[in-house]
Design an enzyme around this catalytic site. Structure first.
Site, PDB file in Angstrom:
ATOM      1  N   LYS A  69      -2.122 -37.257 -29.824  1.00 34.43           N
ATOM      2  CA  LYS A  69      -3.562 -37.131 -29.847  1.00 34.43           C
ATOM      3  C   LYS A  69      -4.120 -35.960 -30.561  1.00 34.43           C
ATOM      4  CE  LYS A  69      -5.115 -40.532 -26.855  1.00 34.43           C
ATOM      5  NZ  LYS A  69      -3.873 -41.036 -26.257  1.00 34.43           N
ATOM      6  N   SER A 321       5.085 -42.058 -28.454  1.00 30.99           N
ATOM      7  CA  SER A 321       3.781 -41.391 -28.641  1.00 30.99           C
ATOM      8  C   SER A 321       3.300 -40.169 -27.709  1.00 30.99           C
ATOM      9  CB  SER A 321       2.617 -42.597 -28.391  1.00 30.99           C
ATOM     10  OG  SER A 321       2.920 -43.229 -26.903  1.00 30.99           O
TER      11      SER A 321
HETATM   12  C1  LIG Z   1      -3.499 -42.300 -25.797  1.00 29.46           C
HETATM   13  C2  LIG Z   1      -2.164 -42.711 -25.903  1.00 29.46           C
HETATM   14  C3  LIG Z   1      -1.648 -44.065 -26.465  1.00 29.46           C
HETATM   15  C4  LIG Z   1      -2.783 -45.160 -26.830  1.00 29.46           C
HETATM   16  O1  LIG Z   1      -3.670 -44.380 -27.994  1.00 29.46           O
HETATM   17  P1  LIG Z   1      -4.852 -45.498 -28.212  1.00 29.46           P
HETATM   18  O2  LIG Z   1      -5.369 -44.728 -29.375  1.00 29.46           O
HETATM   19  O3  LIG Z   1      -5.864 -45.232 -27.024  1.00 29.46           O
HETATM   20  O4  LIG Z   1      -4.528 -46.930 -28.251  1.00 29.46           O
HETATM   21  C5  LIG Z   1      -0.448 -44.215 -26.335  1.00 29.46           C
HETATM   22  N1  LIG Z   1       0.434 -43.321 -25.918  1.00 29.46           N
HETATM   23  C6  LIG Z   1       0.019 -42.082 -25.516  1.00 29.46           C
HETATM   24  C7  LIG Z   1       1.084 -41.151 -24.943  1.00 29.46           C
HETATM   25  C8  LIG Z   1      -1.218 -41.718 -25.519  1.00 29.46           C
HETATM   26  O5  LIG Z   1      -1.687 -40.556 -24.973  1.00 29.46           O
END
Ligand SMILES: *Cc1c(COP(=O)(O)O)cnc(C)c1O
Length: 339
Positions: A69, A321
């Site tokens: 993010k 992510s």
């Molecule tokens: C926000 C987030 C997502 C999903 O991202 P989007 O852009 O909302 O689809 C996936 N994994 C993690 C760890 C996140 O913080």
């Protein structure tokens, strides 16, 4: 099934009008370089062995805030004019976006207010507090928190930094796609966690522009898969928010979605949904086989492979992510306690 030529033409015409372009993402990459981590892309021998295809993990868990993010937040804040920045930033967040905005704001010397619902795990709230942001806990859903943002934009003229539905945020997340294509020129498939669609949409724009044949697969949990429901309905719909191991994937896409719905509808090749047990298995695999502490949302790509829900052909990248889960919960899941 035959596809009419006119259908192909109108689909590609639609793509030309997508709200985020490769150029936006290249500019984002130049803007954020040195302020976010260029994360490693590492080969997974266990998943490559299991699938018979070269599988690589993109470790966004290694960003300073423990999640990708930071890319979108940093790009959005750096794209603001000086006056908008000085008024201070505000956002709603299930945790990782709020933390990223707080971190980027502190780095850039700008005040930030983070609104979130009472469902957000304590460890995430505390991590944001530690970054000097002002915190407001409101209601029990992402929508309640978002309403507070709108009030603060009206009453205090704060500048909103949306969690996903914003061109600059999406362009920032898309820089992951540039990095993957650069390192894996034969890229065939990308497995991306999917919630609001900023991550999947940005990566899809970058990858499809550079490698039109590559497939982008979005992955969500069965419990409250907002983008999946929206794509099925042909428009954003409200969904019931439920507790899930993939807490960072919770929340709606916004009934007035401007950017990410169109991107995901037009560019994702497939959306896969996972049970809680499958997500838990992904977390265990990440810990035991890859040596990575990954939160539920971050392991859905691995989990989809283990569950046999995606078929791979050719070099594959999985986005890990984020890593933000409290150690006690992580231990409980990884040690095999039922989800
Ligand atoms: C926000 C987030 C997502 C999903 O991202 P989007 O852009 O909302 O689809 C996936 N994994 C993690 C760890 C996140 O913080």
């Amino acid at each position: 099934m035959t596809i009419m030529k006119s259908e192909i033409l109108s689909r590609s015409a639609e793509k030309m009008m997508l709200p985020v372009t490769l150029a936006d993402i290249e500019q984002a990459a130049a803007r954020i370089v040195g302020r976010v981590t260029r994360t490693p892309l590492v080969r997974s021998s266990s998943l490559s062995g299991l699938t018979g295809q070269p599988v690589h993990l993109k470790l966004e868990t290694r960003q300073p805030v423990g999640a990708f993010k930071l890319r979108g937040a940093m790009n959005a804040i750096l794209s603001l004019d000086e006056a908008a920045r000085r008024r201070g930033l505000v956002t709603a967040s299930t945790g990782n976006h709020g933390r990223a905005v707080a971190y980027a704001a502190r780095e850039l010397g700008v005040p930030a207010t983070i609104c979130m619902s009472s469902l957000v795990p304590t460890n995430k709230v505390e991590a944001i507090r530690a970054l000097d942001a002002e915190i407001r806990i409101v209601g029990t859903s992402q929508d309640d928190a978002q309403e507070e943002v709108e009030r603060l934009v009206q009453s205090r003229s704060l500048t909103p930094i949306p969690p996903f539905d914003d061109v600059d945020v999406v362009a920032g997340q898309g820089t992951i796609g540039l990095e993957i294509v650069e390192e894996l020129p034969d890229l065939a498939t990308v497995l991306v966690p999917l919630s609001g669609g900023g991550l999947a949409g940005g990566i899809a724009v970058a990858v499809k522009a550079l490698k039109p044949q590559a497939r982008i697969i979005g992955i969500s949990m069965e419990r409250g898969a907002a983008m999946h429901a929206a794509i099925a309905a042909g428009k954003p719909v409200s969904i019931r928010e439920e507790e899930t191991l993939a807490d960072s994937l919770g929340g709606g896409i916004g009934l007035k979605n401007q950017v990410t719905f169109a991107l995901c509808r037009d560019l994702l090749d497939e959306v896969v949904l996972l049970t809680e047990d499958e997500i838990a298995a992904g977390m265990r695999h990440a810990a035991h086989e890859e040596g990575e502490i990954v939160e539920g949302a971050g392991t859905v790509g691995i989990a989809a492979i283990l569950a046999g829900k995606v078929r791979l052909s050719g070099p594959t990248a999985i986005i890990l992510s984020g890593s933000n889960i409290d150690p006690a919960s992580h231990r409980k899941i990884v040690d095999g306690a039922a989800a």
